[in-house]
Enzyme design. Structure first.
Site, PDB file in Angstrom:
ATOM      1  N   ARG A  12       1.152  -1.248  -0.234  1.00 29.85           N
ATOM      2  CA  ARG A  12       0.020   0.215  -0.339  1.00 29.85           C
ATOM      3  C   ARG A  12       1.024   1.464  -0.187  1.00 29.85           C
ATOM      4  O   ARG A  12       1.123   1.982  -0.787  1.00 29.85           O
ATOM      5  CB  ARG A  12      -0.792  -0.519   1.116  1.00 29.85           C
ATOM      6  CG  ARG A  12      -2.140   0.858   1.275  1.00 29.85           C
ATOM      7  CD  ARG A  12      -1.962   2.491   0.917  1.00 29.85           C
ATOM      8  NE  ARG A  12      -1.484   3.092   2.694  1.00 29.85           N
ATOM      9  CZ  ARG A  12      -0.622   3.478   2.803  1.00 29.85           C
ATOM     10  NH1 ARG A  12      -0.553   5.244   2.297  1.00 29.85           N
ATOM     11  NH2 ARG A  12      -0.562   3.860   4.288  1.00 29.85           N
ATOM     12  N   ASP A  13       1.429   1.494   1.010  1.00 30.15           N
ATOM     13  CA  ASP A  13       2.572   2.868   1.430  1.00 30.15           C
ATOM     14  C   ASP A  13       3.406   2.270   0.101  1.00 30.15           C
ATOM     15  O   ASP A  13       4.415   4.199  -0.636  1.00 30.15           O
ATOM     16  CB  ASP A  13       2.934   2.591   2.591  1.00 30.15           C
ATOM     17  CG  ASP A  13       3.138   4.022   3.621  1.00 30.15           C
ATOM     18  OD1 ASP A  13       2.797   5.127   2.496  1.00 30.15           O
ATOM     19  OD2 ASP A  13       3.204   4.698   4.316  1.00 30.15           O
ATOM     20  N   HIS A 205       9.401   7.563   9.120  1.00 30.80           N
ATOM     21  CA  HIS A 205      10.000   7.687   8.087  1.00 30.80           C
ATOM     22  C   HIS A 205      11.055   7.580   8.041  1.00 30.80           C
ATOM     23  O   HIS A 205      11.698   8.736   9.269  1.00 30.80           O
ATOM     24  CB  HIS A 205       9.567   8.461   7.326  1.00 30.80           C
ATOM     25  CG  HIS A 205       8.673   8.062   6.148  1.00 30.80           C
ATOM     26  ND1 HIS A 205       7.978   7.835   4.982  1.00 30.80           N
ATOM     27  CD2 HIS A 205       6.725   7.613   6.873  1.00 30.80           C
ATOM     28  CE1 HIS A 205       6.697   7.402   4.243  1.00 30.80           C
ATOM     29  NE2 HIS A 205       5.934   7.222   5.092  1.00 30.80           N
ATOM     30  N   CYS A 236       6.129  11.003   0.159  1.00 29.53           N
ATOM     31  CA  CYS A 236       5.057  11.315   0.540  1.00 29.53           C
ATOM     32  C   CYS A 236       4.753  12.304  -0.228  1.00 29.53           C
ATOM     33  O   CYS A 236       5.997  13.202  -0.412  1.00 29.53           O
ATOM     34  CB  CYS A 236       5.193  12.022   2.353  1.00 29.53           C
ATOM     35  SG  CYS A 236       3.139  12.869   2.046  1.00 29.53           S
ATOM     36  N   ASN A 245       9.293   4.446   3.884  1.00 33.10           N
ATOM     37  CA  ASN A 245       9.275   4.330   5.516  1.00 33.10           C
ATOM     38  C   ASN A 245      10.321   3.705   5.701  1.00 33.10           C
ATOM     39  O   ASN A 245      11.271   3.394   5.028  1.00 33.10           O
ATOM     40  CB  ASN A 245       8.516   3.168   5.145  1.00 33.10           C
ATOM     41  CG  ASN A 245       6.886   3.815   4.844  1.00 33.10           C
ATOM     42  OD1 ASN A 245       6.044   4.375   5.163  1.00 33.10           O
ATOM     43  ND2 ASN A 245       5.909   4.087   3.758  1.00 33.10           N
TER      44      ASN A 245
END
Ligand code: ZN
Length: 312
Positions: A12-13, A205, A236, A245
């Site tokens: 996902r991220d 992060h 981001c 991350n």
């Protein structure tokens, strides 16, 4: 031995901001392989609109095809009521709702003021009416790249509002890598006292190289849940220079060395980490996949025997 639980967020991220679409087959097989590594949770995908995050436009298909392994929770990001309906249909084990504690970051990232975000998320929580456990991830809890430091009182005020709505867990995100260890220690200590009944997760992060130091600081305050991304993928899009991350396998390797019980089969996880550059088509930041574990000893170079005999 202190037990810590890991939530893997790479599909996902990590994948949401990849420049190239990761094929659905590759996502499904990666989630299935991660399911066999000992994770407590996997954040599989996001039920955001395909228009806003095209890289995760296959959310339904991925959720429909993954194999559910007992003991692993499959969580998904849910932005609003429409997303919640889709996620419910997909039999997600948990909904992860997101907003920022920074007004500017929320405006940039979610395109609306925080109060509007809160109202939308409250609507999702009301609609679910405890049918699915809810986690709320609060972004920019340790600082905002536009507004600067995040006051702990502001973070707690938003956390309180969600706690009152009956969420199961809260995730405190250092979305742009601004946290430092003593700040993390202070906030974690306060959070544990204030929310003893909630699942508390920390999401760091490594934007400024402080990611693992922050994980350790949080673990030492008794925090037992962490988000991590295989290979350290992620970032981001609205924070210039924001890199990934924290790398799951690096954090797990560190915590195991420090004597924490992670439940993770690290050797198996490293096999996946080494396959990741092939899946995304570029190198990834993780270190342990490149260097090997500290327990993976190298054979001594031939010259050592020569030198040893010379000094015998
Ligand atoms: Zn993140």
């Amino acid at each position: 031995m202190q037990r810590v639980f890991f939530n893997e967020v790479v599909t996902r991220d990590g994948f949401q901001i990849e420049p190239e679409f990761v094929p659905t087959d590759a996502k499904v097989s990666l989630v299935d392989a991660l399911s066999r590594c000992g994770y407590a949770k996997i954040e599989v995908t996001s039920f955001t609109s395909a228009k806003s995050i095209p890289m995760l436009r296959d959310a339904e298909e991925v959720m429909g095809r993954i194999e559910r392994v007992e003991g692993v929770e499959y969580t998904v990001l849910v932005p609003n009521v429409r997303g919640a309906e889709r996620a419910l249909e997909s039999r997600a084990d948990e909904f992860n709702l997101v907003m920022s504690v920074s007004e500017t970051h929320n405006l940039a990232n979610l395109r609306m003021p925080r109060e509007r975000s809160f109202a939308a998320l409250r609507e999702v929580i009301g609609l679910m009416d405890a049918r699915v456990p809810i986690n709320v991830s609060l972004s920019a809890c340790f600082g905002c790249p536009m507004e600067g430091a995040a006051p702990a009182s502001e973070v707690m005020a938003w956390a309180d509002r969600f706690a009152e709505l009956g969420v199961r867990g809260l995730t405190f995100c250092d979305t742009t890598g601004m946290a430092h260890p003593s700040q993390v220690s202070r906030l974690c200590e306060a959070l544990r006292m204030r929310y003893p009944g909630l699942q508390l997760t920390l999401h760091f992060h490594n934007t400024r190289g402080m990611g693992l130091a922050n994980v350790l600081a949080a673990a030492q305050q008794g925090i037992d849940r962490f988000d991590g991304s295989l290979g350290g993928l992620g970032g981001c899009p609205y924070a210039p220079g924001a890199s990934g991350n924290i790398c799951s396998e690096d954090a797990i390797h560190m915590l195991q060395a420090e004597g924490y019980e992670t439940g993770i089969h690290l050797a198996r996880l490293l096999v996946l980490a080494r396959q990741l550059p092939g899946i995304v088509g570029h190198a990834v930041p993780g270190q342990v996949a490149k260097a090997g574990r500290t327990v993976d000893l190298h054979p001594e170079p031939g010259l050592v025997a020569d030198i040893r005999s010379r000094f015998a």
